[in-house]
Design an enzyme around this catalytic site. Structure first.
Site, PDB file in Angstrom:
ATOM      1  N   ASP A   1      50.790  -8.040 -61.870  1.00 45.74           N
ATOM      2  CA  ASP A   1      50.817  -7.888 -60.415  1.00 45.74           C
ATOM      3  C   ASP A   1      52.245  -7.581 -59.963  1.00 45.74           C
ATOM      4  O   ASP A   1      53.210  -8.018 -60.603  1.00 45.74           O
ATOM      5  CB  ASP A   1      50.332  -9.175 -59.734  1.00 45.74           C
ATOM      6  CG  ASP A   1      48.838  -9.404 -59.923  1.00 45.74           C
ATOM      7  OD1 ASP A   1      48.136  -8.420 -60.234  1.00 45.74           O
ATOM      8  OD2 ASP A   1      48.387 -10.551 -59.755  1.00 45.74           O
TER       9      ASP A   1
ATOM     10  N   TYR B   1      51.922 -17.887 -69.376  1.00 40.58           N
ATOM     11  CA  TYR B   1      52.668 -17.743 -68.128  1.00 40.58           C
ATOM     12  C   TYR B   1      53.402 -19.040 -67.810  1.00 40.58           C
ATOM     13  O   TYR B   1      52.954 -20.125 -68.166  1.00 40.58           O
ATOM     14  CB  TYR B   1      51.730 -17.448 -66.954  1.00 40.58           C
ATOM     15  CG  TYR B   1      50.967 -16.158 -67.039  1.00 40.58           C
ATOM     16  CD1 TYR B   1      51.446 -15.002 -66.422  1.00 40.58           C
ATOM     17  CD2 TYR B   1      49.744 -16.094 -67.706  1.00 40.58           C
ATOM     18  CE1 TYR B   1      50.728 -13.817 -66.470  1.00 40.58           C
ATOM     19  CE2 TYR B   1      49.025 -14.901 -67.760  1.00 40.58           C
ATOM     20  CZ  TYR B   1      49.527 -13.765 -67.142  1.00 40.58           C
ATOM     21  OH  TYR B   1      48.813 -12.598 -67.193  1.00 40.58           O
TER      22      TYR B   1
ATOM     23  N   ASP C   1      49.049 -15.705 -53.457  1.00 39.51           N
ATOM     24  CA  ASP C   1      50.427 -15.876 -53.918  1.00 39.51           C
ATOM     25  C   ASP C   1      51.358 -15.870 -52.703  1.00 39.51           C
ATOM     26  O   ASP C   1      50.896 -15.847 -51.556  1.00 39.51           O
ATOM     27  CB  ASP C   1      50.810 -14.805 -54.950  1.00 39.51           C
ATOM     28  CG  ASP C   1      50.674 -13.380 -54.402  1.00 39.51           C
ATOM     29  OD1 ASP C   1      50.702 -13.194 -53.167  1.00 39.51           O
ATOM     30  OD2 ASP C   1      50.533 -12.453 -55.217  1.00 39.51           O
TER      31      ASP C   1
ATOM     32  N   ARG D   1      46.653 -16.822 -60.176  1.00 39.12           N
ATOM     33  CA  ARG D   1      46.651 -17.096 -58.730  1.00 39.12           C
ATOM     34  C   ARG D   1      45.427 -17.933 -58.351  1.00 39.12           C
ATOM     35  O   ARG D   1      45.521 -18.906 -57.602  1.00 39.12           O
ATOM     36  CB  ARG D   1      46.598 -15.782 -57.948  1.00 39.12           C
ATOM     37  CG  ARG D   1      47.866 -14.987 -57.948  1.00 39.12           C
ATOM     38  CD  ARG D   1      47.656 -13.694 -57.181  1.00 39.12           C
ATOM     39  NE  ARG D   1      46.860 -12.727 -57.929  1.00 39.12           N
ATOM     40  CZ  ARG D   1      46.146 -11.752 -57.367  1.00 39.12           C
ATOM     41  NH1 ARG D   1      46.075 -11.658 -56.054  1.00 39.12           N
ATOM     42  NH2 ARG D   1      45.485 -10.882 -58.108  1.00 39.12           N
TER      43      ARG D   1
END
Length: 283
Positions: free
Chosen positions: A26, A54, A68, A166
């Site tokens: 993203d 992540y 986000d 997210r």
């Protein structure tokens, strides 16, 4: 910068049209973006199928339109100081394993031939298909910090292809009783590559200017999560011509190697294996 932007820039730097990326990042996310160049673009589907890791930060207290920090604020609720790290940790444990997720409206998932973010930009909401993903690790990596009506904490997650971190942040907030969003995210591992071994676009451009090609890794690196089988010279020759070979293995997919070099990706057919993709020239 989008993943497509990175590919576009690399085409100009490398003067190579055949370039693809192994797993979309993203625009607000930083970190590892696996890139395949030339013949290696044929293995992108196997790079994207690998797991990802992540590190990021989850903020409790308000949700956003994009899940986000780039989105507009939606629901708000002050976080009670009775919330403890133990409560957060217990809630995070509930997400480890196979879980169901509904992709966010601001995502590239297609519904009726149209990407969800296109609906979202038009102010439309459509029914989104649930998907199953696997979370192998989800843990808090630092203290729970209170700031006004909000609270946040850093985390690490190891997950399967197709996971929306997210959405994981939003779902965790719901489990804790608060609106939430992912306030920062960095991908540290993807497609067989770690962040510490990654190159920036600027560093690649400088290397190319000096005819230094060390940033290019062998194709085997992108396939290291596939089980492999060393094959004989005779079998290697058969595979070059796309012929079946017999191996005493049961995996549906195998990487055939000869002298440590990737020869072909094999698909099990009955008692034999057939080359699904030959990675070397016939000669």
């Amino acid at each position: 910068m989008t993943s497509h932007d990175v590919v576009f820039k690399l085409r100009r730097i490398l003067h190579e049209k055949k370039i693809g990326h192994g797993g979309t990042l993203d625009p607000d996310v930083v970190g590892v973006l696996p890139i395949a160049v030339g013949k290696a673009t044929r293995i992108l589907e196997y790079m994207t199928a690998s797991g990802k890791v992540y590190e990021g930060r989850i903020t409790l207290g308000f949700s956003t339109t994009t899940e986000d920090s780039s989105g507009d604020r939606l629901a708000e609720k002050a976080v009670s100081h009775q919330l403890t790290e133990a409560i957060v940790d217990a809630a995070m444990e509930q997400f480890i394993g196979d879980i169901r997720q509904v992709p966010p409206m601001y995502s590239a998932v297609k519904v009726k031939g149209k990407r969800l973010y296109e609906y979202a930009r038009e102010g439309l909401s459509v029914q989104r298909p649930e998907r199953q993903v696997t979370i192998s690790e989800f843990e808090r990596t630092g203290p729970l910090v209170f700031d006004g009506d909000c609270a946040s904490f850093p985390f690490r997650v190891a997950c399967s292809k197709g996971t929306y971190v997210r959405t994981l942040a939003v779902d965790l907030g719901q489990a804790l009783g608060y609106p939430s969003h992912m306030s920062f995210l960095k991908r540290t591992y993807a497609g067989g590559f770690h962040l510490e071994n990654s190159w920036t676009l600027e560093a690649i451009a400088e290397a190319v200017a000096h005819e230094d090609w060390r940033f290019l890794e062998p194709i085997e690196i992108g396939l290291k999560e596939l089980p492999y089988q060393a094959v004989s010279q005779d079998d290697c020759q058969e595979l070059r011509f796309g012929r079946f070979i017999t191996l005493e293995r049961q995996e549906p997919l195998l990487l055939a190697k000869y002298n440590g070099k990737a020869i072909a990706i094999l698909e099990k057919r009955g008692e034999q294996y057939k080359p699904k993709k030959v990675l070397v020239d016939e000669n």
